[in-house]
Design a protein around this motif. Structure first.
Motif, PDB file in Angstrom:
ATOM      1  N   LYS A 209      11.507 -74.860 -18.049  1.00  0.00           N
ATOM      2  CA  LYS A 209      11.828 -75.163 -19.441  1.00  0.00           C
ATOM      3  C   LYS A 209      10.582 -75.102 -20.311  1.00  0.00           C
ATOM      4  CE  LYS A 209      14.585 -78.613 -20.247  1.00  0.00           C
ATOM      5  NZ  LYS A 209      15.186 -79.969 -20.188  1.00  0.00           N
ATOM      6  N   GLN A 210       9.474 -75.630 -19.797  1.00  0.00           N
ATOM      7  CA  GLN A 210       8.221 -75.582 -20.548  1.00  0.00           C
ATOM      8  C   GLN A 210       7.777 -74.141 -20.766  1.00  0.00           C
ATOM      9  OE1 GLN A 210       6.669 -78.009 -21.987  1.00  0.00           O
ATOM     10  NE2 GLN A 210       4.813 -76.943 -22.625  1.00  0.00           N
ATOM     11  N   ARG A 211       7.927 -73.292 -19.722  1.00  0.00           N
ATOM     12  CA  ARG A 211       7.539 -71.887 -19.847  1.00  0.00           C
ATOM     13  C   ARG A 211       8.396 -71.188 -20.901  1.00  0.00           C
ATOM     14  NH1 ARG A 211       9.092 -67.058 -18.252  1.00  0.00           N
ATOM     15  NH2 ARG A 211      10.951 -67.892 -17.241  1.00  0.00           N
ATOM     16  N   LEU A 212       9.706 -71.456 -20.903  1.00  0.00           N
ATOM     17  CA  LEU A 212      10.587 -70.836 -21.885  1.00  0.00           C
ATOM     18  C   LEU A 212      10.262 -71.325 -23.291  1.00  0.00           C
ATOM     19  CD1 LEU A 212      13.998 -70.960 -19.979  1.00  0.00           C
ATOM     20  CD2 LEU A 212      12.527 -68.981 -20.342  1.00  0.00           C
ATOM     21  N   ARG A 213       9.928 -72.617 -23.420  1.00  0.00           N
ATOM     22  CA  ARG A 213       9.541 -73.127 -24.737  1.00  0.00           C
ATOM     23  C   ARG A 213       8.276 -72.440 -25.234  1.00  0.00           C
ATOM     24  NH1 ARG A 213      11.292 -78.417 -22.948  1.00  0.00           N
ATOM     25  NH2 ARG A 213       9.174 -78.866 -22.223  1.00  0.00           N
ATOM     26  N   GLU A 214       7.310 -72.236 -24.322  1.00  0.00           N
ATOM     27  CA  GLU A 214       6.081 -71.553 -24.718  1.00  0.00           C
ATOM     28  C   GLU A 214       6.358 -70.111 -25.125  1.00  0.00           C
ATOM     29  OE1 GLU A 214       3.033 -72.633 -25.140  1.00  0.00           O
ATOM     30  OE2 GLU A 214       3.652 -74.682 -24.707  1.00  0.00           O
ATOM     31  N   GLU A 215       7.258 -69.435 -24.392  1.00  0.00           N
ATOM     32  CA  GLU A 215       7.605 -68.061 -24.753  1.00  0.00           C
ATOM     33  C   GLU A 215       8.268 -68.010 -26.129  1.00  0.00           C
ATOM     34  OE1 GLU A 215       9.992 -66.264 -21.778  1.00  0.00           O
ATOM     35  OE2 GLU A 215       8.346 -66.027 -20.333  1.00  0.00           O
ATOM     36  N   ARG A 216       9.200 -68.936 -26.375  1.00  0.00           N
ATOM     37  CA  ARG A 216       9.856 -68.962 -27.685  1.00  0.00           C
ATOM     38  C   ARG A 216       8.851 -69.266 -28.788  1.00  0.00           C
ATOM     39  NH1 ARG A 216      14.169 -71.489 -24.721  1.00  0.00           N
ATOM     40  NH2 ARG A 216      13.351 -73.548 -25.257  1.00  0.00           N
ATOM     41  N   ARG A 217       7.894 -70.163 -28.488  1.00  0.00           N
ATOM     42  CA  ARG A 217       6.895 -70.496 -29.495  1.00  0.00           C
ATOM     43  C   ARG A 217       6.013 -69.288 -29.807  1.00  0.00           C
ATOM     44  NH1 ARG A 217       1.672 -72.296 -29.830  1.00  0.00           N
ATOM     45  NH2 ARG A 217       1.413 -72.044 -27.581  1.00  0.00           N
ATOM     46  N   ARG A 218       5.615 -68.540 -28.741  1.00  0.00           N
ATOM     47  CA  ARG A 218       4.805 -67.344 -28.968  1.00  0.00           C
ATOM     48  C   ARG A 218       5.590 -66.299 -29.757  1.00  0.00           C
ATOM     49  NH1 ARG A 218       2.940 -68.357 -23.609  1.00  0.00           N
ATOM     50  NH2 ARG A 218       4.511 -66.927 -22.783  1.00  0.00           N
ATOM     51  N   GLU A 219       6.860 -66.114 -29.406  1.00  0.00           N
ATOM     52  CA  GLU A 219       7.678 -65.144 -30.135  1.00  0.00           C
ATOM     53  C   GLU A 219       7.825 -65.547 -31.602  1.00  0.00           C
ATOM     54  OE1 GLU A 219      11.316 -65.009 -28.030  1.00  0.00           O
ATOM     55  OE2 GLU A 219      10.516 -63.852 -26.332  1.00  0.00           O
ATOM     56  N   LYS A 220       7.979 -66.844 -31.843  1.00  0.00           N
ATOM     57  CA  LYS A 220       8.097 -67.323 -33.214  1.00  0.00           C
ATOM     58  C   LYS A 220       6.813 -67.057 -33.993  1.00  0.00           C
ATOM     59  CE  LYS A 220       9.303 -71.469 -35.854  1.00  0.00           C
ATOM     60  NZ  LYS A 220       9.674 -72.913 -35.747  1.00  0.00           N
ATOM     61  N   LEU A 221       5.670 -67.318 -33.353  1.00  0.00           N
ATOM     62  CA  LEU A 221       4.398 -67.064 -34.013  1.00  0.00           C
ATOM     63  C   LEU A 221       4.199 -65.574 -34.282  1.00  0.00           C
ATOM     64  CD1 LEU A 221       2.055 -69.530 -32.067  1.00  0.00           C
ATOM     65  CD2 LEU A 221       2.932 -69.779 -34.392  1.00  0.00           C
ATOM     66  N   GLU A 222       4.606 -64.724 -33.321  1.00  0.00           N
ATOM     67  CA  GLU A 222       4.484 -63.285 -33.515  1.00  0.00           C
ATOM     68  C   GLU A 222       5.364 -62.813 -34.667  1.00  0.00           C
ATOM     69  OE1 GLU A 222       5.419 -61.521 -29.818  1.00  0.00           O
ATOM     70  OE2 GLU A 222       3.548 -62.117 -28.824  1.00  0.00           O
ATOM     71  N   ARG A 223       6.602 -63.329 -34.731  1.00  0.00           N
ATOM     72  CA  ARG A 223       7.479 -62.944 -35.840  1.00  0.00           C
ATOM     73  C   ARG A 223       6.895 -63.393 -37.172  1.00  0.00           C
ATOM     74  NH1 ARG A 223      11.679 -64.615 -32.257  1.00  0.00           N
ATOM     75  NH2 ARG A 223      11.779 -66.616 -33.349  1.00  0.00           N
ATOM     76  N   ARG A 224       6.323 -64.588 -37.180  1.00  0.00           N
ATOM     77  CA  ARG A 224       5.724 -65.089 -38.413  1.00  0.00           C
ATOM     78  C   ARG A 224       4.524 -64.228 -38.826  1.00  0.00           C
ATOM     79  NH1 ARG A 224       4.283 -71.257 -38.156  1.00  0.00           N
ATOM     80  NH2 ARG A 224       6.527 -71.267 -37.746  1.00  0.00           N
ATOM     81  N   ALA A 225       3.717 -63.838 -37.829  1.00  0.00           N
ATOM     82  CA  ALA A 225       2.567 -62.983 -38.131  1.00  0.00           C
ATOM     83  C   ALA A 225       3.021 -61.617 -38.634  1.00  0.00           C
ATOM     84  CB  ALA A 225       1.690 -62.834 -36.889  1.00  0.00           C
ATOM     85  N   ASN A 226       4.094 -61.086 -38.025  1.00  0.00           N
ATOM     86  CA  ASN A 226       4.611 -59.789 -38.486  1.00  0.00           C
ATOM     87  C   ASN A 226       5.126 -59.882 -39.914  1.00  0.00           C
ATOM     88  OD1 ASN A 226       4.018 -58.569 -36.050  1.00  0.00           O
ATOM     89  ND2 ASN A 226       6.040 -58.974 -35.181  1.00  0.00           N
ATOM     90  N   ARG A 227       5.815 -60.989 -40.225  1.00  0.00           N
ATOM     91  CA  ARG A 227       6.313 -61.153 -41.594  1.00  0.00           C
ATOM     92  C   ARG A 227       5.163 -61.252 -42.585  1.00  0.00           C
ATOM     93  NH1 ARG A 227      10.307 -64.573 -39.176  1.00  0.00           N
ATOM     94  NH2 ARG A 227       9.071 -66.412 -39.694  1.00  0.00           N
ATOM     95  N   ARG A 228       4.104 -61.954 -42.177  1.00  0.00           N
ATOM     96  CA  ARG A 228       2.943 -62.046 -43.051  1.00  0.00           C
ATOM     97  C   ARG A 228       2.304 -60.685 -43.269  1.00  0.00           C
ATOM     98  NH1 ARG A 228       0.018 -67.476 -40.574  1.00  0.00           N
ATOM     99  NH2 ARG A 228       1.481 -69.003 -41.448  1.00  0.00           N
TER     100      ARG A 228
END
Length: 285
Positions: A209-228
């Motif tokens: 669960k922790q690994r999946l949360r970290e993956e989702r967090r990284r994906e969220k940060l990547e999407r945010r960086a792409n939007r920026r």
């Protein structure tokens, strides 16, 4: 006083604070996540003897102890495969649990015995097998819930068989029929429920669960960086378009001024020559 009696000595506030300091260092270094840290810290302040304090930091290095070098080569972590967790043998330290107007828990890294018996009366219990070792290929959980509830949590890949009987109560059969992974254990849940219930749930281990949360967090940060990045490109395009429009407007204004100057523009030299001519004309008169 014998050495065996030392762990039963009462712990002081200073002893608990020393253990809490080790836990804070461990979470700062990434050895514990916040959930584990909070669980161990709560157990620390509830501990009354050295025997209760000792297991809390057993798997953490003490201050000044050198930690062995960790290989950066990816390899299977010990305990992740079923072969190392099933059929460990030996006598399990916990084979029963009782909750009378209270509760009990079996969770974390513990050995599930071949037969585990539990009873809950006006209370509740939790048997979490996600990180457990299994004494045999098949284990039986005899659960008796009288006006209470017992939850059995199993990890993915484990086969579940439910054989319990409910009278004005029930046993959860939703996890039955799911094929087990090769080498995985089988968990048989039996017993009796009267005005109560025995639930069976399938949940991911905490590490997964922790690994999946970290993956989702990284994906969220990547999407945010792409939007920026896309926003910066749009701003640059708008800036370039605005500069081009301003240049065209300025150029058009210059043409108009030039045309106006063609019909009525007077240079400073022309004005001075005209003034001098007027003064000569006045003298001549």
């Amino acid at each position: 006083m014998t050495d065996d009696a030392v762990p039963d000595l009462r712990a002081s506030d200073a002893d608990r604070e020393r253990v809490a300091a080790v836990l804070r260092d461990a979470v700062a270094e990434g050895r514990l996540d916040m959930e584990e840290f909070e669980e161990r810290l709560d157990a620390t302040y509830k501990a009354r003897t050295y025997r209760e304090l000792e297991p809390i930091t057993r798997d953490l290095p003490a201050s000044g102890v050198s930690v062995p070098v960790v290989s950066l080569t990816k390899s299977p972590e010990p305990g992740d495969d079923w072969a190392s967790r099933v059929g460990v043998g030996g006598d399990a330290p916990s084979t029963w649990a009782v909750a009378v107007m209270s509760g009990f828990q079996r969770k974390g890294r513990w050995t599930a015995p071949r037969k585990f018996t539990c009873f809950a009366f006006w209370g509740g219990g939790e048997i979490d097998l996600r990180e457990a070792d299994f004494a045999d290929r098949e284990i039986v959980i005899n659960a008796f819930a009288i006006m209470g509830g017992i939850d059995v949590i199993v990890p993915p890949g484990v086969e579940v068989v439910v054989r319990g009987i409910g009278v004005m109560g029930g046993f959860d059969h939703r996890e039955e029929g799911v094929p087990g992974e090769p080498g995985a254990p089988r968990v048989v849940v039996s017993g009796f429920a009267f005005w109560g219930g025995v639930g069976v749930r399938r949940k991911l281990p905490r590490a997964e669960k922790q690994r999946l949360r970290e993956e989702r967090r990284r994906e969220k940060l990547e999407r945010r960086a792409n939007r920026r990045g896309e926003g910066a490109d749009d701003d640059a395009d708008r800036h370039e378009l605005g500069a081009s429009s301003s240049g065209q407007a300025a150029l058009g204004h210059g043409h108009g001024g030039f045309g106006h100057g063609s019909f009525g523009f007077e240079s400073p030299h022309g004005r001075r020559a005209e003034e001098q001519g007027e003064r000569r004309h006045d003298r001549d008169r």
